[in-house]
Design an enzyme around this catalytic site. Structure first.
Site, PDB file in Angstrom:
ATOM      1  N   GLY A   1       0.827  -1.206   0.000  1.00 48.35           N
ATOM      2  CA  GLY A   1       0.000   0.000   0.000  1.00 48.35           C
ATOM      3  C   GLY A   1       0.850   1.238   0.000  1.00 48.35           C
TER       4      GLY A   1
ATOM      5  N   ARG B   1      -3.899   8.365   9.389  1.00 47.37           N
ATOM      6  CA  ARG B   1      -4.043   7.030   8.829  1.00 47.37           C
ATOM      7  C   ARG B   1      -5.344   6.903   8.045  1.00 47.37           C
ATOM      8  NH1 ARG B   1      -1.895   5.883  14.116  1.00 47.37           N
ATOM      9  NH2 ARG B   1       0.254   5.161  13.976  1.00 47.37           N
TER      10      ARG B   1
ATOM     11  N   VAL C   1      -1.424  -5.292   7.802  1.00 50.02           N
ATOM     12  CA  VAL C   1      -0.574  -4.291   8.440  1.00 50.02           C
ATOM     13  C   VAL C   1      -0.835  -2.904   7.834  1.00 50.02           C
ATOM     14  CG1 VAL C   1       1.826  -3.719   9.043  1.00 50.02           C
ATOM     15  CG2 VAL C   1       1.183  -6.102   8.630  1.00 50.02           C
TER      16      VAL C   1
ATOM     17  N   ASN D   1      -2.146   0.512   6.602  1.00 52.98           N
ATOM     18  CA  ASN D   1      -3.045   1.460   7.290  1.00 52.98           C
ATOM     19  C   ASN D   1      -4.091   2.062   6.360  1.00 52.98           C
ATOM     20  OD1 ASN D   1      -2.271   1.546  10.032  1.00 52.98           O
ATOM     21  ND2 ASN D   1      -0.367   2.582   9.472  1.00 52.98           N
TER      22      ASN D   1
ATOM     23  N   VAL E   1      -5.211   0.271   9.508  1.00 52.04           N
ATOM     24  CA  VAL E   1      -5.188  -1.185   9.623  1.00 52.04           C
ATOM     25  C   VAL E   1      -6.527  -1.778  10.086  1.00 52.04           C
ATOM     26  CG1 VAL E   1      -4.168  -1.185  11.947  1.00 52.04           C
ATOM     27  CG2 VAL E   1      -3.822  -3.139  10.457  1.00 52.04           C
ATOM     28  N   ASP E   2      -7.248  -1.086  10.981  1.00 54.43           N
ATOM     29  CA  ASP E   2      -8.498  -1.668  11.496  1.00 54.43           C
ATOM     30  C   ASP E   2      -9.555  -1.763  10.391  1.00 54.43           C
ATOM     31  OD1 ASP E   2      -7.818  -1.747  14.478  1.00 54.43           O
ATOM     32  OD2 ASP E   2      -7.345   0.308  13.928  1.00 54.43           O
TER      33      ASP E   2
ATOM     34  N   ARG F   1       5.038   0.351  22.520  1.00 51.49           N
ATOM     35  CA  ARG F   1       5.467   1.735  22.801  1.00 51.49           C
ATOM     36  C   ARG F   1       5.050   2.138  24.216  1.00 51.49           C
ATOM     37  NH1 ARG F   1       3.449   3.675  16.819  1.00 51.49           N
ATOM     38  NH2 ARG F   1       5.458   3.417  15.763  1.00 51.49           N
TER      39      ARG F   1
ATOM     40  N   HIS G   1       3.413  -4.963  32.125  1.00 46.60           N
ATOM     41  CA  HIS G   1       2.382  -5.512  31.246  1.00 46.60           C
ATOM     42  C   HIS G   1       1.306  -4.464  31.048  1.00 46.60           C
ATOM     43  CE1 HIS G   1       4.471  -9.201  32.362  1.00 46.60           C
ATOM     44  NE2 HIS G   1       4.138  -9.556  31.133  1.00 46.60           N
TER      45      HIS G   1
HETATM   46  P1  NAD Z   1       6.314   1.329   1.261  1.00 50.17           P
HETATM   47  O1  NAD Z   1       5.772   2.326   0.298  1.00 50.17           O
HETATM   48  O2  NAD Z   1       7.753   1.325   1.582  1.00 50.17           O
HETATM   49  O3  NAD Z   1       5.938  -0.143   0.778  1.00 50.17           O
HETATM   50  C1  NAD Z   1       4.705  -0.484   0.274  1.00 50.17           C
HETATM   51  C2  NAD Z   1       4.922  -1.470  -0.846  1.00 50.17           C
HETATM   52  O4  NAD Z   1       3.655  -1.960  -1.293  1.00 50.17           O
HETATM   53  C3  NAD Z   1       5.617  -0.861  -2.072  1.00 50.17           C
HETATM   54  O5  NAD Z   1       6.809  -1.572  -2.336  1.00 50.17           O
HETATM   55  C4  NAD Z   1       4.601  -1.039  -3.196  1.00 50.17           C
HETATM   56  O6  NAD Z   1       5.193  -1.330  -4.457  1.00 50.17           O
HETATM   57  C5  NAD Z   1       3.789  -2.219  -2.678  1.00 50.17           C
HETATM   58  N1  NAD Z   1       2.468  -2.343  -3.280  1.00 50.17           N
HETATM   59  C6  NAD Z   1       1.550  -1.366  -3.521  1.00 50.17           C
HETATM   60  N2  NAD Z   1       0.445  -1.902  -4.100  1.00 50.17           N
HETATM   61  C7  NAD Z   1       0.665  -3.241  -4.196  1.00 50.17           C
HETATM   62  C8  NAD Z   1      -0.093  -4.328  -4.690  1.00 50.17           C
HETATM   63  N3  NAD Z   1      -1.332  -4.144  -5.200  1.00 50.17           N
HETATM   64  N4  NAD Z   1       0.440  -5.572  -4.643  1.00 50.17           N
HETATM   65  C9  NAD Z   1       1.694  -5.765  -4.149  1.00 50.17           C
HETATM   66  N5  NAD Z   1       2.464  -4.759  -3.674  1.00 50.17           N
HETATM   67  C10 NAD Z   1       1.958  -3.525  -3.698  1.00 50.17           C
HETATM   68  O7  NAD Z   1       5.435   1.514   2.589  1.00 50.17           O
HETATM   69  P2  NAD Z   1       5.808   0.981   4.046  1.00 50.17           P
HETATM   70  O8  NAD Z   1       6.527   2.025   4.813  1.00 50.17           O
HETATM   71  O9  NAD Z   1       6.407  -0.370   3.910  1.00 50.17           O
HETATM   72  O10 NAD Z   1       4.345   0.894   4.699  1.00 50.17           O
HETATM   73  C11 NAD Z   1       3.427  -0.081   4.237  1.00 50.17           C
HETATM   74  C12 NAD Z   1       2.107   0.053   4.963  1.00 50.17           C
HETATM   75  O11 NAD Z   1       2.270  -0.305   6.329  1.00 50.17           O
HETATM   76  C13 NAD Z   1       1.556   1.495   4.972  1.00 50.17           C
HETATM   77  O12 NAD Z   1       0.166   1.472   4.783  1.00 50.17           O
HETATM   78  C14 NAD Z   1       1.891   1.972   6.380  1.00 50.17           C
HETATM   79  O13 NAD Z   1       1.045   3.024   6.797  1.00 50.17           O
HETATM   80  C15 NAD Z   1       1.667   0.695   7.143  1.00 50.17           C
HETATM   81  N6  NAD Z   1       2.241   0.627   8.482  1.00 50.17           N
HETATM   82  C16 NAD Z   1       1.503  -0.001   9.406  1.00 50.17           C
HETATM   83  C17 NAD Z   1       1.959  -0.100  10.695  1.00 50.17           C
HETATM   84  C18 NAD Z   1       1.110  -0.800  11.730  1.00 50.17           C
HETATM   85  O14 NAD Z   1       1.457  -0.865  12.917  1.00 50.17           O
HETATM   86  N7  NAD Z   1      -0.014  -1.354  11.328  1.00 50.17           N
HETATM   87  C19 NAD Z   1       3.202   0.453  11.051  1.00 50.17           C
HETATM   88  C20 NAD Z   1       3.948   1.065  10.051  1.00 50.17           C
HETATM   89  C21 NAD Z   1       3.466   1.161   8.759  1.00 50.17           C
END
Ligand code: NAD
Length: 320
Positions: free
Chosen positions: A85, A94, A124, A126, A128-129, A157, A174
């Site tokens: 994403g 988010r 994962v 976002n 995410v929920d 955290r 905890h």
């Molecule tokens: P990033 O841009 O580095 O990586 C995302 C990857 O997804 C890219 O390489 C992109 O090419 C790929 N992608 C996009 N569409 C795709 C598809 N249809 N099929 C396959 N691959 C595809 O981003 P990141 O920093 O790795 O973050 C990824 C996600 O994780 C974001 O949405 C971010 O907000 C979220 N995140 C969540 C948490 C959490 O605790 N839930 C924490 C940090 C980041």
């Protein structure tokens, strides 16, 4: 009942080989938990590069196969971790990411379901929920098998900050963050224990701070703002989330029955339904095996309900 888990090699497919996906792979490879790690990304060169870079570390990792894959790899995977994403940018909430990432995660969840995998899907991306809800609906799977990483990271955290504040090893603290992985999340102070004691009993005995009420709200706010601060400093978050994902995947691969605040669909628990958010869950081979429905004090219950209402509204906007 969750679908039975297929035994065999421990195969983890990671969709999205960007910052979070690749950091998770690096931590997972070092953990020795997986026999096989498969990377998929729409940017094929990125996936290839990350897989090669990681594979060159094989002499230093416990034995693990690392390669690029395709959707057929979902079929016999035990865990499918979706990080694909668009990442959160400075100043962006988010929820702003919702529309774009919903289309991406929905499509991936459909592809996973088409392979009839017996594994667990861990979202994962976002927000995410909401995307956990999207993936669950699109897959048609039973609710326990589609998990959001939720507030496992936020709870870490929270524990880190409490540990620093109280001067007690983080492993003896905890504590859980509940609700949205985002601005409406809440600290479950009623469940917070330091050295086995409820925090409200521990604090008067500790005497390290003068105004615990003020410290409480400062710590809770700092947890909430953590991602914004890190993104402002370095543009992305990756290390702690990568480790949080290893923790969740470990619980599924090793049938651990670990209590983790993953995002899960509520169906009457805590008086809430039709919303995915984080509450303490027992996580094992089939994903969320049980939701721990503890009795929350009025203020925490109201905060959890408000968080659920916000998420439902955002999901409604997406559907509308
Ligand atoms: P990033 O841009 O580095 O990586 C995302 C990857 O997804 C890219 O390489 C992109 O090419 C790929 N992608 C996009 N569409 C795709 C598809 N249809 N099929 C396959 N691959 C595809 O981003 P990141 O920093 O790795 O973050 C990824 C996600 O994780 C974001 O949405 C971010 O907000 C979220 N995140 C969540 C948490 C959490 O605790 N839930 C924490 C940090 C980041």
């Amino acid at each position: 009942m969750n679908k039975p888990h297929v035994s065999g090699k421990r195969k983890v497919v990671v969709v999205g080989a960007g910052t979070v996906g690749s950091t998770f792979c690096y931590a997972l490879a070092q953990s020795g938990l997986a026999d096989e790690i498969v990377l998929i990304d729409q940017n094929a060169d990125l996936a290839r590069g990350q897989a090669l870079d990681l594979a060159h570390g094989q002499p230093f990792f416990p034995t693990v196969s690392i390669r690029v894959g395709d959707p057929s790899d979902y079929a016999d995977a035990q865990a499918i971790v979706i990080t694909a994403g668009t990442a959160q940018r400075p100043g962006q909430s988010r929820l702003d990411l919702l529309q774009r990432n919903a289309a991406i995660v929905g499509q991936i969840a459909g592809d996973v379901a088409a392979q009839d995998s017996a594994g667990v899907m861990i979202v994962v991306t976002n927000p995410v929920d909401i995307l956990t809800h999207v993936a669950l609906r699109r897959s048609g799977w039973e609710r326990g098998r589609v998990i959001g990483s939720g507030t496992v990271l936020d709870s870490a955290r929270f524990r880190h900050l409490l540990s620093r504040h109280c001067g007690v090893d983080v492993h003896n603290v905890h504590a859980y963050i509940l609700g949205e992985h985002g601005d409406s999340e809440l600290a479950a102070w009623s469940m917070t224990h330091v050295a086995g004691m409820p925090i409200d009993e521990y604090c008067p005995m500790c005497g390290r701070c003068e105004d615990w009420a003020a410290e409480r709200s400062r710590i809770e706010q700092e947890v909430r703002d953590s991602a914004y601060h890190i993104i402002d400093y370095k543009g992305t978050t990756c290390f702690a989330v990568g480790l949080a994902l290893v923790r969740i995947v470990a619980a599924t691969l090793r049938h651990e029955n670990s209590v983790l605040t993953v995002s899960t669909l509520l169906d009457g628990e805590f008086g809430l339904r039709d919303v995915c958010l984080s509450v303490p869950c027992i996580v094992s081979a089939g994903g969320v095996e049980k939701i721990i429905e503890s009795r929350l004090p009025k203020d925490e219950f109201e905060s959890l309900s408000a968080s659920a209402a916000l998420l439902k509204e955002a999901l409604g906007r997406l559907d509308g």
